[in-house]
Design an enzyme around this catalytic site. Structure first.
Site, PDB file in Angstrom:
ATOM      1  N   SER A 131      44.415  36.959  41.479  1.00  0.00           N
ATOM      2  CA  SER A 131      43.382  37.839  40.722  1.00  0.00           C
ATOM      3  C   SER A 131      43.927  38.862  39.804  1.00  0.00           C
ATOM      4  CB  SER A 131      42.593  38.372  41.794  1.00  0.00           C
ATOM      5  OG  SER A 131      43.420  39.452  42.484  1.00  0.00           O
ATOM      6  N   HIS A 167      39.247  32.707  41.823  1.00  0.00           N
ATOM      7  CA  HIS A 167      39.414  32.702  40.373  1.00  0.00           C
ATOM      8  C   HIS A 167      39.688  31.381  39.787  1.00  0.00           C
ATOM      9  CE1 HIS A 167      39.132  37.101  40.216  1.00  0.00           C
ATOM     10  NE2 HIS A 167      39.942  37.064  41.322  1.00  0.00           N
TER      11      HIS A 167
END
Ligand SMILES: Cc1ncc(COP(=O)(O)O)c(C=O)c1O
Length: 425
Positions: A219, A247
């Site tokens: 992230s 993500h």
């Protein structure tokens, strides 16, 4: 050691204010100090001195890629709305439609009477897209990680201790899940699979079920794990592979369904969120039917929480309809990220191992990240400083996150603003 005694500052009786609400109704509220206020203030002062104090900043969304703050519209390079779906008409419409038809709340936990047919429809759609036997929705990514890991590491289930191998840069929610389970993490250097293999080999003779817990896209650094190699390693060492796809979901992998698909069926559990590229809220676990059925019986965060409401499910359902067809947006996103990295490198700005839509500009010192953020804001850009403990000390940064909703002109505005605002030490 004697426990300190905290006393409320003598302020006499709690101050009771009488105020009038706009409706004209009289309301009373008491204003009293909390017992720990002196300690809270000391802690906040310490954070101020270290430039690591956090504050909440109210903003108003102005469509994808833009945000209003302090009376100004800013280009937003800090959100996780990677595909611009948070404001997509189909998500907004279906969230509203499902609310109108089925109400504002699910009224109970999944195990009581909160499992709506809608939950099961979304789960089935997701499992089809992920190519897994089953999927299970969770109320947030944080909650999923914090609650699923303790259920997996349960001694009653395993009959032995869990040996848990974790990437050093794993998200806070994964650390929290390990802490809640009471396991000691065996940490491998970030994305260093040789180190992971060495640690696994060192413990080959020890009893215990092996788990590898990592992210497919990190992230804060925006780099990727080598999922095929991880899967092969897990296979060799008989380890359960847990992959956080927060993500990657929507952005990478076949039809945007994440990188777990590259694991050749050897990812035991893929967790992901609807809160980032999928534009809404909530999270999922995808895997075998037995895994999901077990979690329904053993995972506290699912059992003891009210189920997601129809509005959230509607947005999820619409995102799942849209995302598989967004290959052009995904390609554009990655091309923009490459352009940004090249420009930052040209300015001498390090971008960690970024190879995705998350592109950090590493400043090192906390105050430098804050100052760069301020200078960018003066130039119409929102770039939020990320500081320890979210990232390791000495690696503070602005975390730029691109969105397919950004135009080429938006990106060039960012590049020029950074060129103007960057002050090398
Ligand atoms: C890797 C990772 N996992 C989990 C989460 C938590 O997801 P959510 O925001 O849906 O709670 C985040 C959020 O930033 C994340 O970055």
């Amino acid at each position: 050691m004697a426990m300190p005694v905290y006393r409320r500052r003598s302020v006499g009786a709690p101050v009771v204010n009488r105020t009038f609400r706009p409706s004209g109704a009289l309301c009373y509220h008491a204003r009293i100090m909390s017992l720990l206020d002196p300690l809270f203030r000391q802690h906040l002062d310490r954070l101020d001195r270290r430039h690591t104090r956090r504050t909440l900043l109210p903003v108003r969304p102005e469509g994808a890629g833009r945000i209003r703050r302090g009376g100004r519209t800013l280009l937003n390079f800090s959100s996780n709305d990677y595909l611009g779906l948070a404001s997509h008409p189909l998500l907004v419409e279906r969230a509203g439609d499902w609310t109108r038809r089925w109400g504002a709340g699910a009224t109970a936990s999944r195990l009581v009477c909160g499992t709506l047919e809608l939950h099961e429809e979304v789960e089935a759609k997701l499992a089809r897209l992920k190519g897994t036997e089953a999927a299970l929705l969770f109320n947030s990514g944080w909650q999923a990680n914090a609650a699923v890991l303790p259920a997996l590491f349960d001694r009653e289930l395993l009959g032995v201790e869990a040996l848990v191998f974790t990437d050093r840069l794993n998200h806070a929610s994964l650390h929290h899940g390990c802490a809640a389970a009471g396991v000691r993490q065996i940490r491998f250097r970030h994305n260093d699979l040789d180190h992971l293999e060495t640690l696994l080999a060192q413990r080959a003779g020890e009893p215990g079920a092996r788990f590898i817990v990592t992210e497919s896209v990190f992230s804060m650094d925006g780099d990727r794990a080598d999922v095929p190699a991880l899967a092969a390693l897990a296979e060799r060492h008989g380890a359960f592979l847990f992959l956080d796809e927060a993500h990657a979901t929507g952005v990478l992998g076949p039809r945007g369904m994440g990188l777990a698909a590259l694991g050749g069926g050897r990812v035991d559990l893929a967790m992901g969120t609807f809160s980032k590229a999928l534009g809404g809220f909530g999270a999922y676990v995808a895997g075998s039917r037995a895994l999901c059925d077990y979690l329904v019986n053993r995972c506290g965060g699912l059992i003891y929480a009210t189920a997601l409401p129809p509005a959230v499910l509607g947005a999820m359902d619409a995102a799942l309809d849209l995302v598989p067809a967004l290959d052009a947006e995904r390609a554009r996103l990655q091309a923009m990220a490459e352009r940004l990295r090249t420009a930052l490198h040209g300015l001498g700005v390090a971008t960690a191992g970024s190879s995705t839509q998350i592109v950090p500009a590493i400043t090192g010192a906390e105050e430098d990240a804050l100052a760069l953020g301020r200078r960018l804001e003066e130039r119409g850009i929102l770039g939020i400083a990320i500081r320890p403990p979210t990232v390791p000390p000495g690696t503070s940064r602005l975390r730029f996150a691109l969105s397919a909703a950004h135009t080429d002109a938006d990106l060039e505005t960012l590049v020029s603003a950074v060129a103007d605002a960057w002050r090398p030490r």
